[in-house]
Design an enzyme around this catalytic site. Structure first.
Site, mmCIF file in Angstrom:
data_model
loop_
_atom_site.group_PDB
_atom_site.id
_atom_site.type_symbol
_atom_site.label_atom_id
_atom_site.label_comp_id
_atom_site.label_asym_id
_atom_site.label_seq_id
_atom_site.Cartn_x
_atom_site.Cartn_y
_atom_site.Cartn_z
ATOM 1 N N GLU A 266 0.765 -1.074 0.078
ATOM 2 C CA GLU A 266 0.179 -0.074 0.066
ATOM 3 C C GLU A 266 0.960 1.141 0.070
ATOM 4 O O GLU A 266 0.550 2.321 -0.701
ATOM 5 C CB GLU A 266 -0.982 -0.198 1.323
ATOM 6 C CG GLU A 266 -2.121 -0.971 1.348
ATOM 7 C CD GLU A 266 -3.076 -1.048 0.330
ATOM 8 O OE1 GLU A 266 -3.052 0.075 -0.567
ATOM 9 O OE2 GLU A 266 -3.777 -1.845 0.108
ATOM 10 N N ARG A 270 0.549 3.940 -3.008
ATOM 11 C CA ARG A 270 -0.049 4.987 -2.894
ATOM 12 C C ARG A 270 1.081 6.183 -2.680
ATOM 13 O O ARG A 270 0.862 7.251 -3.284
ATOM 14 C CB ARG A 270 -0.920 4.982 -1.668
ATOM 15 C CG ARG A 270 -1.952 4.002 -1.739
ATOM 16 C CD ARG A 270 -2.907 4.015 -0.635
ATOM 17 N NE ARG A 270 -4.028 2.971 -0.608
ATOM 18 C CZ ARG A 270 -4.955 2.820 -0.282
ATOM 19 N NH1 ARG A 270 -5.781 3.940 0.160
ATOM 20 N NH2 ARG A 270 -5.745 1.618 -0.064
HETATM 21 C C1 DMJ Z 1 -6.434 0.710 -4.886
HETATM 22 O O1 DMJ Z 1 -5.591 0.852 -3.924
HETATM 23 C C2 DMJ Z 1 -5.497 -0.176 -5.906
HETATM 24 O O2 DMJ Z 1 -6.204 0.024 -7.186
HETATM 25 C C3 DMJ Z 1 -5.135 -1.625 -5.534
HETATM 26 O O3 DMJ Z 1 -4.362 -2.224 -6.794
HETATM 27 C C4 DMJ Z 1 -6.498 -2.351 -5.141
HETATM 28 N N1 DMJ Z 1 -7.592 -1.737 -4.988
HETATM 29 C C5 DMJ Z 1 -7.567 -0.275 -4.434
HETATM 30 C C6 DMJ Z 1 -8.782 0.201 -4.657
HETATM 31 O O4 DMJ Z 1 -10.040 -0.586 -4.774
#
Ligand code: DMJ
Length: 641
Positions: A266, A270
């Protein structure tokens, strides 16, 4: 502990003490009686001093107890006579016994405390696993390297900036489309402004409680996830004041030296993805520097026996571990397999191959492994290098691993053939074993569990419609049309999953079982948390086909979000998409600003905004430029921005 040495490391030596009488060769004969008397007095005082010192010097047997690395306190410093803080033996003048005892007592206490501390540390070490100790050692090493880098104060090496085409614009000619685009921008303003007011600096927003929100993926500290995730969306929408506000927060507050255990995946998609995209779009060095600082903190997660990273890592200690719920202590395919894009960019920007090597090592290891039915299971044990449970899915736990194989190839200007081959092989096996047609004629992607196909498709798997369309070009002339068609079929199925609800928003997962088609059955699967995947697929299909149905479907979703998810304090997920009176979950997810609103905005923009032959979107919708690696090197290049 630092230990100043008697013979200093610099090689300076203690000047010998000159205890002999002063010599005044030219004046001796002419000395007057009074002068002789004064000299005699000084001499006798000196003798008394030496005599006293002899009696009051500490017992040498006591010294021995201080030999355990305590030279710093007992052995005189070269300049001890100039007021050094730890007076050595030469400073214990005269019969000042009281002071001497106090000093001894202080030393004894210090030794005792040091020993106790060492004992505690040793006990603590024994309690830890080998991996933890190894991770700690590695973290220490990294720390030293980082400190050295800071000391050197060396800027990151300049590299040629890739061709940054279409970072603004995309104004639609059609009035209706322009209005729709404006509406999406207004929704972004609403989400951002409320976060700014009620959740600033927190990871996410609770739009109803009007306060900050966070989950364990971000660890225990406030890292402003929404700010970092939203930056590039703000940028492409032309919300520059908001962008600068976010930039200022990052400059002043974003700090990764926190004792906090975060999700490597994550944080990579992100934060590192968000910071890199913000860097490429704006050219502001701060984003690049923060991305690199954070990446260094993630590296200890790779200190496992196989080099497959842990799911979580403590940013301060570097200790990693896996999710308790993961099969047999495994790492997750979609997590360790979704690092490639960001890590290759990090190596490109820093000239440090370490990031590139880490992800290529994962790839090589996967290539060597047997795959049941040609499928990649979702679980891999980082200690043994063996698969966990045989569960394969294109939705959660597997999804972005396949996406990153394709995007590694696209990002390399289609030169990374190895990645393309892995993608093609994986998709072929998926199509053979997981993709089916329902009785009602809907194509869906099921999940493979221990040799059995579960006819269930997650909202997350809906991204695959866009992936198939994106990968169509390059899959061979005979197959390109097929994959574009497959992408369109997945888009249709996912649209059905939205259309068959009361709110016209899709559930978390839906079944194909007898009469049930594209509908959630269990209560726990009926929620919608502002996810982007269906809209993402509409956008890719729009770019490749310009079929107006995708804009129409996107607009339906935007209106439903506006009607059922918008509250005065932002946007919230809903707990049941089949209930016409929805209950809110009171969370504005950071990916709503990073992805959902960005894909909607792009859907109503011209193709000249972030064109797909120059930009590749990471799995969190952060655009990264194609790297023409064939013409450059990974180790930095003298060309400048
Ligand atoms: C997002 O954080 C990204 O797309 C990830 O790959 C999986 N899904 C979430 C949103 O649904």
């Amino acid at each position: 502990m630092t230990t100043p040495a008697l013979l200093p490391l610099s090689g300076r030596r203690i000047p010998p003490l000159n205890l002999g009488p002063p010599s005044f060769p030219h004046h001796r004969a002419t000395l007057r009686l009074s002068e002789k008397f004064i000299l005699l007095l000084i001499l006798s005082a000196f003798i008394t001093l030496c005599f006293g010192a002899f009696f009051f010097l500490p017992d040498s047997s006591k010294h021995k107890r201080f030999d355990l690395g305590l030279e710093d306190v007992l052995i005189p410093h070269v300049d001890a006579g100039k007021g050094a803080k730890n007076p050595g033996v030469f400073l214990i003048h005269g019969p000042d016994e009281h002071r001497h005892r106090e000093e001894e007592e202080r030393l004894r206490n210090k030794i005792r405390a040091d020993h106790e501390k060492a004992l505690e540390e040793a006990k603590e070490k024994l309690r830890k696993s080998r991996e933890e100790i190894r991770a700690e050692i590695q973290t220490e090493k990294n720390k030293v390297v980082q400190e050295m880098k800071i000391k050197e104060n060396k800027p990151l090496p300049p590299v040629p900036v890739p061709n940054l085409v279409g970072i603004s614009g995309g104004d639609p000619e059609d009035n209706d489309i322009r209005e729709k685009r404006e509406k999406i921008k207004e929704m972004m303003k609403h989400a951002w402004d409320n976060y700014r007011t009620y959740g600033w600096g927190h990871n996410e927003l609770r739009p109803i409680a009007r306060k900050g929100h966070s989950t364990n993926i971000f660890g225990s500290s406030q890292m402003g996830a929404t700010i970092v995730d939203a930056l590039d969306t703000l940028y492409i929408m032309g919300l520059h004041a908001e962008f600068l506000d976010g930039q200022k927060w990052i400059e002043d507050n974003l700090d990764f030296s926190v004792n906090s255990e975060v999700s490597v995946f994550e944080v990579n998609i992100r934060f590192i993805g968000g910071l890199l995209a913000a860097y490429y779009l704006s050219g502001e060095e701060v984003f690049k520097i923060k991305a690199v600082q954070l990446a260094e903190k993630l590296l200890p997660a790779f200190n496992t026996p196989t080099g497959i990273p842990w799911a979580m890592v403590n940013l301060k200690s570097g200790v990693g571990r896996n999710w308790g719920w993961a099969s047999a202590g495994s790492s997750i395919l979609a997590e360790f397999g979704t690092l490639h894009m960001e890590f290759v960019h990090l190596s490109y920007l820093t000239g440090d191959l370490i990031y590139y090597k880490k992800v290529m090592h994962i790839r090589k290891l996967l290539q060597k492994m047997d795959r049941p039915n040609g499928l990649y299971p979702n679980y891999l044990n980082p200690r043994t290098g063996r698969w966990g449970q045989y569960h394969t899915s294109v939705g959660g736990l597997g999804d972005s691993f396949y996406e990153y194989l394709l995007k590694a190839w696209l990002m390399s200007d289609k030169t990374d053939h190895e990645a393309r081959k892995m993608y093609d092989d994986a998709i072929e096996a998926i199509e053979k074993h997981l993709i089916k047609k329902s009785r009602g004629g809907l194509i869906f992607i099921g999940e493979w569990k221990n040799g059995h196909l579960e006819k269930k498709m997650g909202h997350l798997a809906c991204f695959a419609g866009g992936m198939f369309a994106l990968g169509a070009d390059g899959s061979g002339t005979d197959k390109a049309g097929h994959y574009l068609e497959l992408g369109a079929e997945i888009a249709r199925t996912c649209h059905e999953s939205y259309d068959r609800t009361a709110l016209k928003l899709g559930p978390e997962s839906f079944k194909f079982d007898g009469a049930v088609e594209a509908v959630a059955v269990r209560q726990a699967e009926k929620y919608y948390i502002l996810r982007p995947e269906v809209i993402e697929t509409y956008w890719y299909l729009w770019r490749f086909t310009h079929d107006p149905r995708y804009r129409q479907w996107g607009w339906e979703a935007a209106l439903a979000i506006e009607k059922y998810c918008r509250v005065s304090g932002g946007f919230s997920g809903v707990k049941d998409v089949y209930s016409s009176t929805p209950t809110h979950d009171d969370v504005q997810q950071s990916f709503f600003l990073a992805e959902t609103l960005k894909y909607l905005y792009l859907l109503f923009s011209g193709d000249d905004l972030l064109p797909l032959d120059h930009w590749v979107f990471n799995t969190e919708a952060h655009p990264l430029p194609v790297l023409h690696l064939a013409n450059t090197t990974l180790s930095g290049n003298p060309a400048v921005r």
